[in-house]
Design a protein around this motif. Structure first.
Motif, short mmCIF file in Angstrom:
data_model
loop_
_atom_site.label_atom_id
_atom_site.label_comp_id
_atom_site.label_asym_id
_atom_site.label_seq_id
_atom_site.Cartn_x
_atom_site.Cartn_y
_atom_site.Cartn_z
N GLN A 132 5.88 11.24 4.12
CA GLN A 132 5.89 10.45 2.88
C GLN A 132 4.65 10.73 2.05
N LEU A 133 3.50 10.84 2.71
CA LEU A 133 2.28 11.11 1.97
C LEU A 133 2.36 12.46 1.26
N ALA A 134 2.94 13.46 1.93
CA ALA A 134 3.07 14.79 1.32
C ALA A 134 4.02 14.77 0.14
N GLN A 135 5.11 14.01 0.25
CA GLN A 135 6.09 13.94 -0.82
C GLN A 135 5.52 13.31 -2.09
N ASP A 136 4.54 12.44 -1.92
CA ASP A 136 4.02 11.70 -3.06
C ASP A 136 2.89 12.43 -3.79
N SER A 137 2.70 13.68 -3.45
CA SER A 137 1.68 14.51 -4.13
C SER A 137 0.31 13.85 -4.11
N THR A 138 -0.05 13.30 -2.98
CA THR A 138 -1.36 12.68 -2.86
C THR A 138 -2.43 13.75 -2.67
N SER A 139 -3.67 13.33 -2.59
CA SER A 139 -4.77 14.28 -2.50
C SER A 139 -4.77 15.01 -1.16
N PHE A 188 0.84 -1.21 0.00
CA PHE A 188 0.00 0.00 0.00
C PHE A 188 0.87 1.25 0.00
N SER A 189 1.96 1.19 0.74
CA SER A 189 2.88 2.33 0.80
C SER A 189 3.49 2.60 -0.57
N PHE A 190 3.81 1.55 -1.31
CA PHE A 190 4.54 1.69 -2.57
C PHE A 190 3.62 2.05 -3.73
N ALA A 191 2.44 1.43 -3.79
CA ALA A 191 1.51 1.67 -4.90
C ALA A 191 0.82 3.01 -4.70
N ALA A 243 -7.37 15.55 0.57
CA ALA A 243 -8.25 14.81 1.47
C ALA A 243 -7.49 13.73 2.22
N ALA A 244 -6.60 13.03 1.54
CA ALA A 244 -5.82 11.98 2.20
C ALA A 244 -4.90 12.56 3.25
N ARG A 245 -4.30 13.71 2.96
CA ARG A 245 -3.41 14.34 3.94
C ARG A 245 -4.20 14.79 5.18
N ARG A 246 -5.38 15.35 4.95
CA ARG A 246 -6.22 15.77 6.09
C ARG A 246 -6.70 14.55 6.89
N PRO A 284 -10.45 7.73 -4.60
CA PRO A 284 -10.01 8.34 -3.34
C PRO A 284 -9.91 7.35 -2.19
N ARG A 285 -10.60 6.21 -2.28
CA ARG A 285 -10.49 5.20 -1.22
C ARG A 285 -9.05 4.72 -1.10
N HIS A 286 -8.37 4.58 -2.23
CA HIS A 286 -6.99 4.10 -2.20
C HIS A 286 -6.11 5.06 -1.42
N ALA A 287 -6.27 6.34 -1.66
CA ALA A 287 -5.44 7.33 -0.98
C ALA A 287 -5.65 7.27 0.53
N LEU A 288 -6.89 7.05 0.96
CA LEU A 288 -7.17 6.98 2.39
C LEU A 288 -6.61 5.70 3.00
N VAL A 289 -6.75 4.58 2.30
CA VAL A 289 -6.19 3.32 2.79
C VAL A 289 -4.67 3.40 2.82
N ARG A 290 -4.10 4.06 1.84
CA ARG A 290 -2.65 4.22 1.83
C ARG A 290 -2.20 5.04 3.05
N ALA A 291 -2.97 6.06 3.41
CA ALA A 291 -2.65 6.83 4.60
C ALA A 291 -2.70 5.95 5.85
N ARG A 292 -3.68 5.05 5.92
CA ARG A 292 -3.78 4.12 7.05
C ARG A 292 -2.56 3.20 7.10
N ALA A 293 -2.15 2.71 5.94
CA ALA A 293 -1.00 1.80 5.89
C ALA A 293 0.28 2.52 6.31
N LEU A 294 0.46 3.74 5.85
CA LEU A 294 1.66 4.49 6.24
C LEU A 294 1.68 4.75 7.73
N LEU A 295 0.52 5.02 8.31
CA LEU A 295 0.46 5.23 9.75
C LEU A 295 0.80 3.94 10.50
N GLU A 296 0.35 2.81 9.97
CA GLU A 296 0.68 1.53 10.59
C GLU A 296 2.18 1.24 10.51
#
Length: 487
Positions: free
Chosen positions: A300-307, A121-124, A309-312, A276-288
């Motif tokens: 990491q999430l900020a560096q990857d130019s994600t949405s 999840f972190s990589f994709a 909404a995912a950052r919030r 957008p579900r992927h971006a939120l799940v990816r945020a959960r995985a990075l937190l884990e």
């Protein structure tokens, strides 16, 4: 019963074990006390494939670190559900297991077992990239690569299934370098032979996976993006490939072949556009992954130019962990209003409320959501958790239904055991505990627990529980017998 899990799965586990660091004291296969697969002849049918896959999963669960996250679990199940109709796997009943490992990896086991590491999840970085890995794994299953390599495996005198499982566990666990030669040295030639032999199957899985992706509405061009990103990661790591490439070797000719197939299939050129579900799940995985330092997840999430909404969303989860509960809930509620079609956001808010000692608020939030989406599993599970203190009987009713819908989910049975005990139904509590034990590879303990359940049910005159216990005991004994086929 024939040796089903030969070839690629064994190569998968053993290859990972060769390259993943180990502790100073060498681990060997015998250290895991795992079942061994005996030699036999003949083919293998669908029922045997299913049984062996489930047996393998139970042994894996008993020893691997798992990520128990219903929100992510449901999301991955939904992705696989999108891909399955186009993956030439009629009648398959897939089971997803999430592995708590930052290593980039995923795997598929005959019988429909799909494993995904948090590291994937972190990589994709978008949904199509994640789908490309899942589609490829389903491609291996649909082409019966495991069974097709049976004859080849017999020629090369395969090591035991214990070697494969031990290798997988070593890959998950990590450690120091010492002992690799002692644990795996004699297998090196075998592994190289198996990897070389598997290239044709990798190409077949690519072809099937790309077609499934396109038909399911994903961008097949994301497969090329994933391969390129993995190659860049390998270069950054000094030539050490991520785990996925160890068992799915990528060459320039293979990438070119995938590019050619993508051109034939047609790609919308929108690999960067993601649900957008992927971006939120990816945020959960990075937190884990960065549980000890959540700021790394945010960085990491900020560096990857994600949405945005995912950052919030990630920031709200971090605020909740820091004790700023109301601030986290306010942000999640605002996001839920802006993105009303994403039930994982209000479910996350209910989870924050529950985990910070507000079960009544969590219950109200889940009830409100389930009126709109009655079958959203993460909210149903959380609702049952919130009910344990105030109405364990209702929690029991909800969890009984979930256990029928999700008979391979140990989380459900674990919670069901608690609800049964609190609602005055001890026989069902012991039965649920037995199910948890067998689903996590502890079959002898599970059978003993069933005997306790039987005694309690007889004392209470609970004929319904007794009938269920008898049926499950037969199933448990069949499972224990299937373990003997590995010895």
């Amino acid at each position: 019963m024939s040796r089903l899990f030969n070839s690629r799965l064994l190569a998968l586990g053993l290859t990972l074990a060769m390259l993943v660091p180990m502790p100073a004291q060498a681990w060997t296969i015998d250290d895991f006390d795992l079942p061994r697969m005996g030699s036999s002849s003949g083919g293998i049918n669908g029922h045997e494939t299913y049984a062996l896959g489930r047996t393998w999963l139970r042994q894996f669960r008993a020893r691997a670190p798992l990520w128990q996250d219903p929100i992510t679990q449901h999301y991955v199940e939904s992705l696989i559900g999108q891909l399955l109709p186009y993956s030439n796997l009629p009648g398959i009943d897939p089971v997803v297991t999430l592995v708590d490992s930052r290593q980039l990896n995923a795997f598929a086991v005959p019988g429909g077992v799909i494993g995904v590491n948090t590291g994937l999840f972190s990589f994709a970085k978008n949904e199509s990239e994640l789908a490309s890995v899942l589609a490829h794994e389903l491609g291996h299953l649909s082409q019966h690569h495991f069974a097709r390599r049976q004859a080849r495996a017999e020629e090369t005198q395969l090591p035991t299934m214990a070697a494969m499982l031990a290798g997988m566990l070593l890959a998950v666990g990590g450690g120091g370098d010492a002992g690799i030669a002692a644990a795996m040295g004699s297998q090196a030639a075998f592994i190289q032979d198996q990897l070389t032999y598997s290239r044709r199957y990798e190409e077949e899985a690519d072809r099937v996976g790309l077609q499934a992706m396109a038909q399911a509405g994903f961008d097949p061009g994301a497969s090329v993006d994933m391969f390129r990103s993995m190659q860049r990661l390998m270069a950054l790591q000094g030539g050490n490939p991520p785990e996925f490439l160890l068992t799915h070797p990528v060459t320039q000719s293979r990438i070119s072949d995938v590019q050619s197939r993508v051109a034939q299939i047609g790609s919308p050129g929108s690999a960067g556009v993601s649900d957008p579900r992927h971006a939120l799940v990816r945020a959960r995985a990075l937190l884990e992954i960065h549980r000890d330092d959540p700021t790394q997840a945010a960085s990491q999430l900020a560096q990857d130019s994600t949405s945005e909404a995912a950052r919030r969303y990630l920031e709200a989860l971090i605020q909740a962990e820091r004790g700023n509960t109301q601030s986290a809930l306010n942000e999640l509620d605002q996001l839920a209003r802006e993105l009303p079609d994403l039930p994982m956001i209000p479910t996350s808010a209910a989870q924050v409320a529950y985990e910070t000692g507000r079960p009544e608020q969590a219950l109200e939030r889940t009830r409100r959501l389930l009126r709109l989406m009655p079958n959203y599993y993460p909210a149903e599970y959380l609702q049952a958790q919130a009910l344990l203190g105030s109405d364990p009987g209702q929690a029991f009713t909800i969890l009984r239904r979930l256990s029928e819908q999700r008979p391979e989910d140990p989380q459900v049975f674990d919670l069901l055991a608690v609800a049964a005990g609190r609602s005055g139904q001890p026989a069902w509590g012991h039965l649920a505990r037995a199910e948890t034990l067998q689903l996590t590879g502890r079959i002898d303990q599970a059978i003993r627990q069933l005997e306790v359940a039987k005694d309690v049910a007889e004392q209470q005159g609970d004929t319904t529980a007794l009938s269920r216990i008898k049926i499950r005991r037969d199933a448990f004994l069949d499972y224990r017998e299937s373990l003997e086929d590995f010895r």
